[in-house]
Design an enzyme around this catalytic site. Sequence first.
Site, PDB file in Angstrom:
ATOM      1  N   HIS A  29       0.834  -1.210   0.000  1.00 38.76           N
ATOM      2  CA  HIS A  29       0.000   0.000   0.000  1.00 38.76           C
ATOM      3  C   HIS A  29       0.867   1.258   0.000  1.00 38.76           C
ATOM      4  CE1 HIS A  29      -3.135   2.849   0.887  1.00 38.76           C
ATOM      5  NE2 HIS A  29      -2.691   3.070   2.114  1.00 38.76           N
ATOM      6  N   ARG A  30       1.912   1.272   0.818  1.00 34.40           N
ATOM      7  CA  ARG A  30       2.769   2.460   0.891  1.00 34.40           C
ATOM      8  C   ARG A  30       3.451   2.748  -0.448  1.00 34.40           C
ATOM      9  NH1 ARG A  30       3.709   0.606   6.265  1.00 34.40           N
ATOM     10  NH2 ARG A  30       5.523  -0.576   5.612  1.00 34.40           N
TER      11      ARG A  30
END
Length: 195
Positions: A29-30
């Site tokens: 996600h990051r």
Amino acid sequence: MDYYLDIRLLPDADFSPPVLMNALYAKLHRVLVTQQRTDIGVSFPGYDLAPESQGGTPCAPSLGLTLRLHGTAAALDNLMARRWLTGFADHAITGNILPVPASTSHIRVLRRQVKSCPARERDRLMRRKNLSLEEACRCIPDSKAKRLDLPFLTVDSSSTGQRFRLFIQQLSAAKIVEGSFNAYGLSPSATLPQW
């Protein structure tokens, strides 16, 4: 979405598979947020709504042990060049970027949400309609709570910082639909190959 890459979790004495999948997904996600990518989709080949233990007892729904990334070869190569899996080598095996097999079915991988917290709904109703707690409880009793029986990830939102359960649903799709994916690699409409 003609290429893919599998990341398979390894057995670990200290961390359960869901804990490792949460950590892996948080890293993904990051990097998707950092790169502002909309061309990477995810699926879970081991997705199982009713897995059985070795004794035959039903267990909680599971995402399995493999996170599959989908995209073009260039998109996947660019994503992996960011070395976002640094520090995760002891916990997973990362496969090569490979072409999708010729004969596959298709799925949609999407987030599911329901109103599972009547207290939160009552608070909102009280603020909007200026109701008392008793009035709000009559409008939204605890019996209105809904639950999902789907596998989930516990993630921290990069935009709000809030921790929440991200319930995942994988559905068969009758036809291929092109589209973009969000910062979690999910889409309500775009399809991914499945095999």
